[in-house]
Design an enzyme around this catalytic site. Structure first.
Site, short mmCIF file in Angstrom:
data_model
loop_
_atom_site.label_atom_id
_atom_site.label_comp_id
_atom_site.label_asym_id
_atom_site.label_seq_id
_atom_site.Cartn_x
_atom_site.Cartn_y
_atom_site.Cartn_z
CB CYS A 137 -0.92 -0.02 1.22
SG CYS A 137 -1.92 1.47 1.39
CB CYS A 140 -0.52 2.53 4.06
SG CYS A 140 -2.01 1.85 3.34
CG ASP A 141 3.31 1.22 4.36
OD1 ASP A 141 2.89 1.69 5.43
OD2 ASP A 141 3.11 0.06 4.00
#
Ligand code: NAP
Length: 315
Positions: A137, A140-141
């Site tokens: 993701c 997200c990261d």
């Protein structure tokens, strides 16, 4: 209320675009409807940054905002919600059961809109470094990889879009694809080819992910044309090689295709009466927000017909 017996008309599993559309259509048909979602509302949309091909939004819309709007629309129509994970379905009789770890929900019809989860590569080091450099993701990261070098694996829409997103944070993004042509849509490809932070690594597959106790240090690749192994020094590896359906709770009586996606007809009916499927969990050629929304609407309309035509079953 203790001892209260609720028989829902429709239980929808999942609150991504398919589940939301199903919820809106079911509640507008005056069906008592419950959406069960194990994470935050929004489904896979929450993993993306922008959406630029959903009709009505000529300027790219923030994917999170679109997910919020879908869910606000659901709430406006009075759909009930439960944050829980369905672990088993019992679908043989007219009253179907959706079982979670703590409860058992009864319903006349079920719409499975549980979506799909990212596929892993299955190579050595992948599991070991998940969360320590290996990610599925970018939204997200990506901020963890500011000014670092990362590799994106895959050649589809997701890989190419996420590679572009990563260029906002990373120093350099290698896009590693197993062929010499991308699968991604032409417009997406064109933008990626113009992005000078992306280096394309063609005809190559991942053999191994290596690192130390702090995290990933390199990805070992194999060039299928040159027949040689080589390494890229990277701190992050983002894997976008497609999705597997979320069907671990689906009983064997519901027919699946060879890849485990749920088979339906054009009414979104599965092999079991009263059980419908919609969105990415369904076996189909085009997985897009717009097709998920369409599936959800069709599933709800046909769940309504099923309940109307079979009312004797619940008397
Ligand atoms: P996808 O279209 O299935 O692409 C998967 C990619 O990973 C392909 O390039 C495939 O290579 C590669 N791959 C598969 N297994 C591999 C392995 N073991 N090792 C290395 N590479 C591997 O998946 P996706 O990109 O996640 O897209 C899923 C669906 O969502 C698609 O329908 C897509 O159009 C849609 N989507 C749309 C948008 C958008 O329109 N904005 C954004 C994201 C996703 P090959 O090409 O050689 O098969």
């Amino acid at each position: 209320m203790e001892g209260e017996y609720i028989l829902y008309d429709v239980v929808i599993i999942g609150s991504g675009p398919a589940g939301c559309a199903a919820g809106i259509y079911a509640s507008r048909a005056k069906l008592r409807t419950l959406i069960i979602e194990k994470f935050a509302p929004g489904g896979k949309l929450l993993n993306y940054e922008k959406v630029e091909n959903y009709p009505g939004f000529p300027e790219p819309i923030d994917a999170y905002e679109l997910a919020q709007r879908f869910n606000e629309h659901v709430d406006k129509h009075g759909v009930e919600r439960s944050v829980d994970e369905v672990i088993k379905l019992e679908v043989a009789g007219p009253i179907k059961l959706a079982k979670t770890a703590s409860t058992e929900i009864k319903t006349k019809a079920i719409i499975i809109a549980s979506g799909a989860i990212p596929k892993a590569l299955g190579v050595s080091g992948e599991k070991e470094y998940e969360g320590k450099g290996v990610s599925y993701c970018a939204v997200c990261d990506a901020p963890f990889f500011r000014q670092q070098d990362v590799a994106v694996i895959g050649g589809g829409d997701t890989a190419v879009e996420e590679a572009m997103y990563l260029t906002r944070f990373a120093n350099k993004v290698y896009l590693v694809h197993r062929r010499d042509k991308l699968r991604a849509a032409k417009t997406i490809q064109d933008r990626a080819f113009q992005n000078d932070k992306i280096s394309f690594v063609w005809n190559s597959v991942v053999r191994e992910i290596k690192g130390n106790t702090d995290g990933v240090e390199e990805v070992v690749l194999y060039d299928r044309v040159e027949d040689k192994e080589f390494s890229l020094p990277v701190q992050g590896i983002f894997v976008f090689v497609g999705f597997s359906p979320n069907t671990n709770f689906v009983p064997a009586s519901v027919g699946l295709d060879d890849n485990g996606f749920i088979i339906t007809n054009e009414n979104m009916e599965t092999s079991v009466m009263g059980v419908f499927a919609a969105g990415d969990v369904r076996s189909k050629p085009l997985r897009q927000i717009v097709t998920a929304v369409s599936d959800g609407a069709i599933a709800a309309v046909n769940a309504y017909k099923y309940i109307e035509e079979n009312s004797h079953l619940w008397q």
